[in-house]
Design an enzyme around this catalytic site. Structure first.
Site, PDB file in Angstrom:
ATOM      1  N   ASN A   1       0.835  -1.218   0.000  1.00 33.81           N
ATOM      2  CA  ASN A   1       0.000   0.000   0.000  1.00 33.81           C
ATOM      3  C   ASN A   1       0.865   1.262   0.000  1.00 33.81           C
ATOM      4  O   ASN A   1       0.364   2.355   0.220  1.00 33.81           O
ATOM      5  CB  ASN A   1      -0.907   0.024   1.231  1.00 33.81           C
TER       6      ASN A   1
ATOM      7  N   HIS B   1     -14.195  -2.091   5.508  1.00 30.92           N
ATOM      8  CA  HIS B   1     -13.057  -2.798   6.099  1.00 30.92           C
ATOM      9  C   HIS B   1     -13.412  -3.436   7.439  1.00 30.92           C
ATOM     10  O   HIS B   1     -14.264  -2.943   8.180  1.00 30.92           O
ATOM     11  CB  HIS B   1     -11.923  -1.771   6.298  1.00 30.92           C
TER      12      HIS B   1
ATOM     13  N   GLU C   1     -16.080   3.780   2.878  1.00 29.32           N
ATOM     14  CA  GLU C   1     -14.676   4.057   2.592  1.00 29.32           C
ATOM     15  C   GLU C   1     -14.609   5.062   1.457  1.00 29.32           C
ATOM     16  O   GLU C   1     -15.537   5.147   0.644  1.00 29.32           O
ATOM     17  CB  GLU C   1     -13.949   2.770   2.190  1.00 29.32           C
TER      18      GLU C   1
ATOM     19  N   SER D   1     -10.882  -0.803  -0.264  1.00 33.93           N
ATOM     20  CA  SER D   1      -9.552  -1.402  -0.251  1.00 33.93           C
ATOM     21  C   SER D   1      -9.433  -2.633  -1.127  1.00 33.93           C
ATOM     22  O   SER D   1      -8.337  -2.983  -1.552  1.00 33.93           O
ATOM     23  CB  SER D   1      -9.139  -1.746   1.178  1.00 33.93           C
TER      24      SER D   1
ATOM     25  N   ASP E   1     -13.935   6.739   5.797  1.00 34.83           N
ATOM     26  CA  ASP E   1     -12.593   6.213   6.032  1.00 34.83           C
ATOM     27  C   ASP E   1     -11.858   6.278   4.688  1.00 34.83           C
ATOM     28  O   ASP E   1     -12.110   5.458   3.801  1.00 34.83           O
ATOM     29  CB  ASP E   1     -12.692   4.774   6.549  1.00 34.83           C
TER      30      ASP E   1
ATOM     31  N   HIS F   1      -7.372   4.687   1.740  1.00 33.76           N
ATOM     32  CA  HIS F   1      -6.703   4.440   0.453  1.00 33.76           C
ATOM     33  C   HIS F   1      -6.811   5.607  -0.522  1.00 33.76           C
ATOM     34  O   HIS F   1      -6.243   5.552  -1.610  1.00 33.76           O
ATOM     35  CB  HIS F   1      -7.245   3.158  -0.180  1.00 33.76           C
TER      36      HIS F   1
ATOM     37  N   LYS G   1      -0.337   3.948   4.389  1.00 30.84           N
ATOM     38  CA  LYS G   1      -0.520   3.574   2.984  1.00 30.84           C
ATOM     39  C   LYS G   1       0.224   4.606   2.124  1.00 30.84           C
ATOM     40  O   LYS G   1       1.441   4.568   2.093  1.00 30.84           O
ATOM     41  CB  LYS G   1      -2.007   3.455   2.708  1.00 30.84           C
TER      42      LYS G   1
HETATM   43  C1  LIG Z   1     -10.154   0.978   4.636  1.00 37.06           C
HETATM   44  C2  LIG Z   1      -9.159   0.711   5.721  1.00 37.06           C
HETATM   45  N1  LIG Z   1      -9.325   1.295   6.908  1.00 37.06           N
HETATM   46  C3  LIG Z   1      -8.462   1.093   7.915  1.00 37.06           C
HETATM   47  C4  LIG Z   1      -7.375   0.269   7.758  1.00 37.06           C
HETATM   48  C5  LIG Z   1      -6.446   0.062   8.907  1.00 37.06           C
HETATM   49  O1  LIG Z   1      -5.384   0.944   8.801  1.00 37.06           O
HETATM   50  P1  LIG Z   1      -4.014   0.654   9.561  1.00 37.06           P
HETATM   51  O2  LIG Z   1      -3.258  -0.298   8.696  1.00 37.06           O
HETATM   52  O3  LIG Z   1      -3.382   1.986   9.701  1.00 37.06           O
HETATM   53  O4  LIG Z   1      -4.387   0.043  10.883  1.00 37.06           O
HETATM   54  C6  LIG Z   1      -7.150  -0.362   6.543  1.00 37.06           C
HETATM   55  C7  LIG Z   1      -5.965  -1.226   6.388  1.00 37.06           C
HETATM   56  O5  LIG Z   1      -5.822  -2.036   5.555  1.00 37.06           O
HETATM   57  C8  LIG Z   1      -8.069  -0.137   5.489  1.00 37.06           C
HETATM   58  O6  LIG Z   1      -7.906  -0.734   4.310  1.00 37.06           O
END
Ligand SMILES: Cc1ncc(COP(=O)(O)O)c(C=O)c1O
Length: 392
Positions: free
Chosen positions: A55, A141, A184, A188, A213, A216, A246
């Site tokens: 990522n 996620h 999101e 992801s 969120d 990405h 990421k």
């Molecule tokens: C959409 C999403 N939110 C949160 C996270 C978690 O982030 P972190 O890796 O900083 O814990 C991820 C991780 O893959 C993600 O894809």
């Protein structure tokens, strides 16, 4: 359901549990991989693989200016923060990063977290409790799913990106019930995005609070990498989450919004209050990475060229791609076993492309998750397109 016999010794118990949770296609495994320059990694037994499994979309994890900023912060602050943010672990560099993030996202306030997972676990239980309604896109996620469970609100899932379905779900009564919509920015596993303005409008019509969120999208999309919500303000997207692990190449995360939102998190976000603050060197790295995003012909421009080149080269090979204008370029394979075999065949050609299987993706929707980076060059992308065409 567990097949574990009651009263078995611990090893028998663990082995039975392991058999229960191992997916078809074989167990997941962690592998030691060493970065060796560009998009290449070396395996523990000495093979070089071209990495399409990360990522680090902009290659900032190894960018000299970012690494140097982290090194200087190590000298200045030491390794760990030594305490939670509310005790004595909040440093000047944390504060500077928050201020820069506010400028980047156009939000008045911001709070840092040690990871995106923790930021998500903080946000939903802080916003709502039992009696509230949480409407979440079906593909969000795992961290948001867990956060929703922790909140104990009523959770309703709407079809992926389907605003008509969301509108129906938002009608669930009673009137006056608190409603939160969770999505999101860039999904992801799909690389796609909701229509953010339409989503914000729908939430406004239903008095629902929108939580995005943008793990990405932050750093990649929007002007200067401000993310998918860059053009929207905090009245439209009141809660914005972004991560540093990421596109920024570091680790950690932030929540941005109004100063009331951040005051609320300071009072009740358990993953802010009860955990050691983000190491200062990582905050310094994230801060330096933000500076790189502003460079006109920097890594963001290289990534955009790579995404366009990949799609062109793959189409020339007759590969059918899912729509995605982001570095996440899924290649649908359907069955888990087939996805694993394809991933293995690519590996034998020197390409690291992970197979994504349930429960990470829905049943029958296994895929390769190809992730592109500013570190790839056209020859790398051509190699992947030709190998994928040869193996399918
Ligand atoms: C959409 C999403 N939110 C949160 C996270 C978690 O982030 P972190 O890796 O900083 O814990 C991820 C991780 O893959 C993600 O894809």
């Amino acid at each position: 359901m567990s097949t574990t016999a009651a009263g078995a010794d611990p090893e028998t118990w663990l082995a039975a549990r392991l058999a229960d949770v191992t997916p078809p296609g074989g167990p997941r495994r962690r592998e030691r991989l060493h970065p060796v320059g560009g998009a290449w990694v070396r395996t523990a037994d000495g093979y070089r693989l071209l990495n399409f499994a990360g990522n680090d979309y902009l290659g900032l994890a190894t960018h000299p200016a970012v690494v140097q900023a982290a090194q200087q912060a190590l000298q200045q602050y030491g390794t760990g923060s030594g305490a939670s943010q509310l005790m004595s672990g909040y440093r000047e560099v944390h504060h500077q990063l928050e201020q820069e993030l506010c400028r980047f996202t156009g939000r008045p306030a911001c709070a840092l977290f040690a990871s995106g997972y923790q930021a998500n676990l903080a946000v939903l239980p802080a916003l709502v409790g039992p009696g509230a309604l949480l409407c979440m896109d079906q593909r969000v996620h795992a961290s948001l799913v867990d956060a929703a469970l922790l909140s104990r609100a009523r959770v309703v899932r709407f079809r992926h990106l389907d605003l008509a379905d969301l509108a129906r779900k938002l009608e669930i009564g009673p009137v006056g019930r608190r409603r939160v919509v969770v999505t999101e920015g860039v999904f992801s596993m799909e690389g796609d995005s909701p229509s953010m303005e339409a989503l914000a409008r729908l939430c406004h019509q239903h008095d629902a609070m929108l939580v995005v969120d943008d793990a990405h999208g932050f750093g990649v999309l929007g002007e200067h990498g401000g993310g998918i919500t860059a053009a929207l303000d905090s009245s439209q997207v009141p809660v914005l989450i972004g991560t540093f692990g990421k596109a920024l190449g570091a680790a950690g995360a932030f929540v941005a919004g109004s100063s009331t939102l951040i005051a609320l998190l300071e009072q009740c976000a358990r993953t802010l209050i009860y955990t050691t603050a983000l190491p200062p060197a990582l905050a310094a790295a994230a801060l330096a990475a933000l500076t790189q995003l502003r460079r006109a012909d920097g890594p963001r421009a290289r990534l955009a060229r790579n995404i366009a080149a990949w799609r062109r080269l793959a189409q020339q090979q007759g590969l059918v791609l899912q729509d995605s204008e982001t570095p996440i370029q899924p290649f649908p394979v359907v069955a888990s076993e087939q996805a694993c075999l394809l991933s293995q065949a690519l590996r034998e050609r020197g390409l690291l492309v992970p197979a994504m299987r349930p429960p990470t993706v829905p049943e029958g929707a296994s895929r390769l998750r190809i992730s592109l980076s500013a570190l790839h060059d056209t020859a790398d992308l051509r190699q992947l397109a030709e190998a994928l065409a040869a193996c399918t």
